[in-house]
Each structure stands twice: as C-alpha cells, then as structure tokens.
Design a protein around this motif. Structure first.
Motif, mmCIF file in Angstrom:
data_model
loop_
_atom_site.group_PDB
_atom_site.id
_atom_site.type_symbol
_atom_site.label_atom_id
_atom_site.label_comp_id
_atom_site.label_asym_id
_atom_site.label_seq_id
_atom_site.Cartn_x
_atom_site.Cartn_y
_atom_site.Cartn_z
ATOM 1 N N ASN A 42 -0.826 -96.176 -44.564
ATOM 2 C CA ASN A 42 -0.958 -96.020 -46.011
ATOM 3 C C ASN A 42 -2.404 -95.739 -46.406
ATOM 4 O O ASN A 42 -2.686 -94.898 -47.271
ATOM 5 N N THR A 45 -3.389 -92.135 -45.872
ATOM 6 C CA THR A 45 -2.819 -91.214 -46.867
ATOM 7 C C THR A 45 -3.677 -91.215 -48.131
ATOM 8 O O THR A 45 -3.783 -90.197 -48.820
ATOM 9 N N ASP A 49 -5.913 -88.129 -47.458
ATOM 10 C CA ASP A 49 -4.816 -87.255 -47.881
ATOM 11 C C ASP A 49 -3.946 -86.822 -46.696
ATOM 12 O O ASP A 49 -3.470 -85.692 -46.630
ATOM 13 N N LYS A 51 -0.606 -86.639 -44.497
ATOM 14 C CA LYS A 51 0.827 -86.644 -44.769
ATOM 15 C C LYS A 51 1.555 -87.199 -43.540
ATOM 16 O O LYS A 51 1.380 -86.687 -42.434
ATOM 17 N N ILE A 52 2.343 -88.228 -43.738
ATOM 18 C CA ILE A 52 3.075 -88.866 -42.649
ATOM 19 C C ILE A 52 4.483 -88.287 -42.595
ATOM 20 O O ILE A 52 5.258 -88.399 -43.549
ATOM 21 N N ILE A 66 1.956 -86.142 -38.104
ATOM 22 C CA ILE A 66 1.222 -86.121 -39.357
ATOM 23 C C ILE A 66 0.673 -84.729 -39.611
ATOM 24 O O ILE A 66 0.587 -83.908 -38.698
ATOM 25 N N THR A 68 -2.545 -82.586 -41.971
ATOM 26 C CA THR A 68 -3.879 -82.829 -42.545
ATOM 27 C C THR A 68 -4.277 -81.685 -43.474
ATOM 28 O O THR A 68 -4.939 -80.740 -43.055
ATOM 29 N N TYR A 149 3.536 -95.858 -48.062
ATOM 30 C CA TYR A 149 3.238 -94.446 -48.240
ATOM 31 C C TYR A 149 4.526 -93.632 -48.401
ATOM 32 O O TYR A 149 5.609 -94.065 -48.000
ATOM 33 N N GLU A 152 6.785 -87.825 -45.694
ATOM 34 C CA GLU A 152 6.960 -86.402 -45.981
ATOM 35 C C GLU A 152 8.263 -85.898 -45.349
ATOM 36 O O GLU A 152 8.482 -86.047 -44.155
#
Length: 222
Positions: A42, A45, A49, A51-52, A66, A68, A149, A152
């Motif tokens: 978390n 993120t 920034d 994205k998981i 992930i 980026t 979080y 995605e």
C-alpha cells in the motif's frame, strides 16, 4: 558479476520476487508477514504510484506483478525491500538478514509473457504441493481481500487472460507439463526480458493451452 541494469518502463508490467535468507521460512507466522507485506505494498502505491496487479506470499518468498507509470521500479522496490525487512526483523526480534539477496525482476513486454507470469505466480502454492486449487490458498490477492490498495484489474496487459471468474479459476487450476513450468521458473531467475527456451517450437506448442486453454482467446502469437 554486476547486477543487470533495470529496464525501465512506464507501460509494461514486471514480475518481481525475493526469497528469505538461506531459503528458510520468514521468521514470523505467515499471517503476520502478510500484514507487513500488504502494508508496504500500500505504501509504494502511495509513495511511488505503483500499480499492483497480483501478489502471492509463500513461507519463504513472495511473487508480485506490478507496473510503474513513473518508470521507478528501482526506487519503489528499494523502499519495499528495506521496509519489509525492517518490519519482519523488528516483529521477530531478529537481527539477521531477512532476505537472501536482492529482488529478482522480469519485464512483461508482451501480453503473452504477462499471462505466463500471471499464471505462474498464482499457481505457486499448487506447484509447491500446498493446495490443489488456487482458491484454497489464503495468502494471495486472488483470494484474500485484506489489503488497502486498489488491485489493478482488466488492464491492457490481460489480453490472454480469461475474463470471467469461473474461466479464470479453471485456467489457473489447469496444470501444465512439469517440464514447461520448470523452464518458466528458470527463466524468471534471470533479470531482464523473459527468455524463451532454445527449443522454442516444442515450448510454444505446450504454451498455447498454458495461455488460452478453451476460452476463445485464440492462440498466442509468440
């Protein structure tokens, strides 16, 4: 040997992983480790920034997919590895190294490669003999909703991944030849682009059901 320079991308996803020191189990119950890892997932993120897409925690290692948007994998993972190591060390009252080395990374620069990595990640507990069904493993973003979080989903990388939950689980539970999964595992140990085996013809024949099975996605054009 110098560590391979990271291929930075603001578009493609990465598979990242790291193993506990000496291949031992993490020095905490897995439930406690899960809370620490998810806290810092978390954090990255928010701070970077990141994205998981998916995450699986095993007794002595983790896997994550992930992306980026700011091309900052090195900074995000540097923070993540440092803070999870401190967190586990503090909670377990141990001063030894938590990780056996730096994180490994593979860039998913094609949608078929993304699907290979996605399935390999979620099938880890099955391959390890912990469970026969991916839904029976608790310490995964596939089944455990205990994270802050936003996971995605339905991103452009997922062209070869089944869309419905029923089809997705059936696909993930579909075993692949042991030789194929062994080759995938070996490729992931080398940082950089995913390396297809030299005997690529046989590999691609076996890879088609690994990617698409019977869900109408069509064969992967590798």
């Amino acid at each position: 040997m110098a560590r391979k320079k990271i291929i930075k991308s603001d578009v493609h996803a990465y598979h990242v992983w790291a193993r506990a020191n000496n291949k031992d189990s993490f020095p905490l119950p897995i439930a406690d480790c899960w809370n620490i890892f998810n806290h810092y997932l978390n954090e990255i993120t928010i701070r970077y920034d990141i994205k998981i897409h998916s995450f699986v925690l095993m007794n002595n290692h983790f896997h994550a997919l992930i992306s980026t948007p700011n091309s900052n994998l090195d900074k995000a993972m540097g923070y993540f590895m440092t803070q999870t190591s401190k967190g586990i060390g503090l909670a377990s009252e141990r001063i030894n190294h938590v990780y056996g080395g730096p994180y490994g990374w593979t860039i998913a620069d094609r949608t078929d490669v993304y699907a290979i990595l996605y399935k390999y990640l979620y099938r880890n507990p099955v391959k390890a003999g912990i469970t026969k069904n991916v839904l029976d493993y608790k310490w995964s973003t596939l089944t455990n909703v205990n994270f802050k979080y936003r996971l995605e989903k339905k991103v452009s990388h997922e062209q070869h991944i089944p869309e419905t939950s029923k089809e997705l689980i059936a696909w993930l539970n579909q075993p692949s030849p042991a030789e194929l999964e062994e080759k995938i595992g070996k490729s992931l140990k080398k940082n950089g682009n995913f390396k297809f085996p030299k005997d690529s013809k046989d590999f691609l024949i076996n890879l088609d059901p690994y990617l698409t099975q019977t869900f109408g996605k069509g064969a992967a054009h590798l």
